[in-house]
Design an enzyme around this catalytic site. Structure first.
Site, PDB file in Angstrom:
ATOM      1  N   THR A 134       0.804  -1.221   0.000  1.00  0.00           N
ATOM      2  CA  THR A 134       0.000   0.000   0.000  1.00  0.00           C
ATOM      3  C   THR A 134       0.836   1.268   0.000  1.00  0.00           C
ATOM      4  O   THR A 134       1.838   1.375   0.714  1.00  0.00           O
ATOM      5  CB  THR A 134      -0.920   0.017   1.233  1.00  0.00           C
ATOM      6  N   LYS A 159      -1.665  -0.989  -3.980  1.00  0.00           N
ATOM      7  CA  LYS A 159      -2.867  -0.337  -3.458  1.00  0.00           C
ATOM      8  C   LYS A 159      -2.543   1.124  -3.188  1.00  0.00           C
ATOM      9  O   LYS A 159      -1.543   1.436  -2.520  1.00  0.00           O
ATOM     10  CB  LYS A 159      -3.354  -1.023  -2.189  1.00  0.00           C
ATOM     11  N   LYS A 161      -3.946   4.775  -1.721  1.00  0.00           N
ATOM     12  CA  LYS A 161      -4.941   5.468  -0.905  1.00  0.00           C
ATOM     13  C   LYS A 161      -5.198   6.864  -1.475  1.00  0.00           C
ATOM     14  O   LYS A 161      -4.270   7.617  -1.777  1.00  0.00           O
ATOM     15  CB  LYS A 161      -4.455   5.584   0.540  1.00  0.00           C
ATOM     16  N   ASP A 188      -8.195   2.969  -3.229  1.00  0.00           N
ATOM     17  CA  ASP A 188      -9.073   2.941  -2.056  1.00  0.00           C
ATOM     18  C   ASP A 188      -9.265   4.356  -1.522  1.00  0.00           C
ATOM     19  O   ASP A 188      -8.318   4.972  -1.027  1.00  0.00           O
ATOM     20  CB  ASP A 188      -8.457   2.051  -0.975  1.00  0.00           C
ATOM     21  N   ASN A 190     -11.413   5.055   0.974  1.00  0.00           N
ATOM     22  CA  ASN A 190     -11.806   5.008   2.386  1.00  0.00           C
ATOM     23  C   ASN A 190     -12.933   5.978   2.718  1.00  0.00           C
ATOM     24  O   ASN A 190     -12.859   6.730   3.697  1.00  0.00           O
ATOM     25  CB  ASN A 190     -10.605   5.266   3.290  1.00  0.00           C
ATOM     26  N   GLU A 216     -12.109   0.877  -4.576  1.00  0.00           N
ATOM     27  CA  GLU A 216     -12.622   0.440  -3.280  1.00  0.00           C
ATOM     28  C   GLU A 216     -13.243   1.569  -2.456  1.00  0.00           C
ATOM     29  O   GLU A 216     -12.654   2.637  -2.306  1.00  0.00           O
ATOM     30  CB  GLU A 216     -11.474  -0.208  -2.491  1.00  0.00           C
ATOM     31  N   LYS A 265     -12.722  -8.611   5.489  1.00  0.00           N
ATOM     32  CA  LYS A 265     -11.681  -8.476   6.506  1.00  0.00           C
ATOM     33  C   LYS A 265     -12.140  -9.255   7.729  1.00  0.00           C
ATOM     34  O   LYS A 265     -13.240  -9.025   8.232  1.00  0.00           O
ATOM     35  CB  LYS A 265     -11.453  -7.006   6.873  1.00  0.00           C
ATOM     36  N   ASP A 317      -4.958  -8.161   0.006  1.00  0.00           N
ATOM     37  CA  ASP A 317      -4.393  -6.918   0.539  1.00  0.00           C
ATOM     38  C   ASP A 317      -3.971  -7.187   1.986  1.00  0.00           C
ATOM     39  O   ASP A 317      -4.631  -6.786   2.936  1.00  0.00           O
ATOM     40  CB  ASP A 317      -5.452  -5.815   0.445  1.00  0.00           C
ATOM     41  N   ASP A 319      -0.883  -6.643   3.925  1.00  0.00           N
ATOM     42  CA  ASP A 319       0.451  -6.061   4.069  1.00  0.00           C
ATOM     43  C   ASP A 319       0.668  -5.260   5.348  1.00  0.00           C
ATOM     44  O   ASP A 319       1.719  -4.650   5.514  1.00  0.00           O
ATOM     45  CB  ASP A 319       0.742  -5.154   2.872  1.00  0.00           C
TER      46      ASP A 319
END
Length: 343
Positions: A134, A159, A161, A188, A190, A216, A265, A317, A319
């Site tokens: 990430t 990935k 952010k 992602d 979020n 995401e 998750k 994912d 990590d």
């Protein structure tokens, strides 16, 4: 000899290698709870809870306060009847990360007792998987530098952010693409974008010729209509993360046709709900990825074995342990670059 005689909690604190920045949150350290289940034979199982107030409304104090209660709940139960124990621990829905830790510790103890790896208890579908790595929110220059470092070290799924500054996010994505061609991208937000902003980001990136494998959680978790709007107005597969905590959340997402992917998750759902979500997704032709929160190698181990056992995921994912300062690796898997091999 397979009955539980004791349950112990142990709080562990870890610092991040560097502050980890996602939309609305910067973390420099984390506190997790390790759960040890001890059998009358002497066999032991270990799980880890990584609580998140942002996602689950959990605080570390909530988990530790339940140690005596959990011990009373589990002592005397037989781990060979782990489905029965899962039904009991499903009542811990207010502390899902603790539920995950307990349920994995049960399987881990059973595995030690029977000399069967947990991923084999869960189906043994795969022997190895490949994780992404990430890039957190940072200056554009630092994001690009980090992405190139990740790519040069052999990771082929990155990935990224986003979600706090649309203009900078687009620019960062364009610059990252220049130095990591050949990689696949999971982007992602979020929950950081409005539906219109989410569509604008995707359209600008698409016009630049960049493909995103998974887009995401672009909007706030409760905005299922917004999630669906994004799905039907962008050229990339859209995933739910914060919107998909339990099997009931996923049932709603399926009914609403709101997403293409669900990010499972274990810290959100526990192993019991995660197993149900896998079957729901297969029935509805929904794709899956598996993610993490702030787990150490002990907690990531749980998701590695779940992924290997079920073979259910397009993307992994896993990590977070690579971002933490751990005194020693304690996962029951071999990490070789992006590869994770079960044992």
């Amino acid at each position: 000899m397979s009955k539980i005689v004791n349950v112990k909690f142990d709080v562990k604190q870890y610092k991040y290698e560097k502050p980890f920045h996602i939309t609305g949150s910067i973390s420099s350290e984390t506190k997790n709870v390790e759960v040890e289940v001890i059998l009358e034979s002497g066999a032991k199982g270990c799980g880890e809870a990584a609580p998140s107030f942002r996602v689950n409304g959990e605080k570390i104090e909530m988990l530790t306060a339940l140690e005596a209660y959990v011990r009373d709940l589990l002592v005397g139960l037989d781990v060979r009847q782990y489905r029965k124990i899962f039904e009991i621990t499903d009542k811990l829905f207010a502390v899902p990360s603790l539920k995950a830790a307990i349920q994995y510790a049960i399987l881990d103890a059973l595995g030690e007792e029977t000399d069967i790896h947990v991923y084999q208890l869960l189906g043994g579908a795969l022997k190895e998987i490949e994780t992404d790595k990430t890039v957190g929110i940072d200056t554009i220059e630092n994001r690009v530098r980090e992405a190139k470092k990740i790519f040069d070290s052999g990771f082929r799924v990155i990935k990224i952010k986003v979600g706090e500054n649309l203009k900078e996010d687009v620019e960062a994505m364009l610059e990252i693409y220049k130095v990591t061609k050949g990689a696949k991208y999971i982007v992602d937000a979020n929950m950081g974008y409005t539906p219109k902003q989410a569509v604008e980001f995707a359209q600008q990136v698409y016009k630049a010729g960049i493909d995103i494998a998974v887009y995401e959680q672009p909007v706030v978790w409760s905005d299922i209509e917004g999630l669906k709007f994004v799905r039907f107005h962008v050229p990339f597969p859209v995933a739910a993360d914060e919107s998909a905590k339990t099997k009931f959340d996923v049932m709603r997402l399926i009914r609403e046709e709101a997403v293409d992917y669900v990010n499972i998750k274990l810290m959100k759902s526990g192993i019991s709900d995660a197993l149900s979500i896998v079957e729901l997704a297969r029935s509805a032709n929904l794709r899956l990825m598996i993610g993490c929160m702030s787990e150490s190698s002990v907690g990531i181990n749980q998701s590695v074995h779940f992924a290997l056992g079920t073979g259910a995921f397009d993307f992994h994912d896993l990590d977070s342990h690579l971002m933490l300062q751990e005194p020693g690796f304690r996962g029951k898997f071999i990490q070789s670059g992006a590869k994770m091999i079960g044992y």
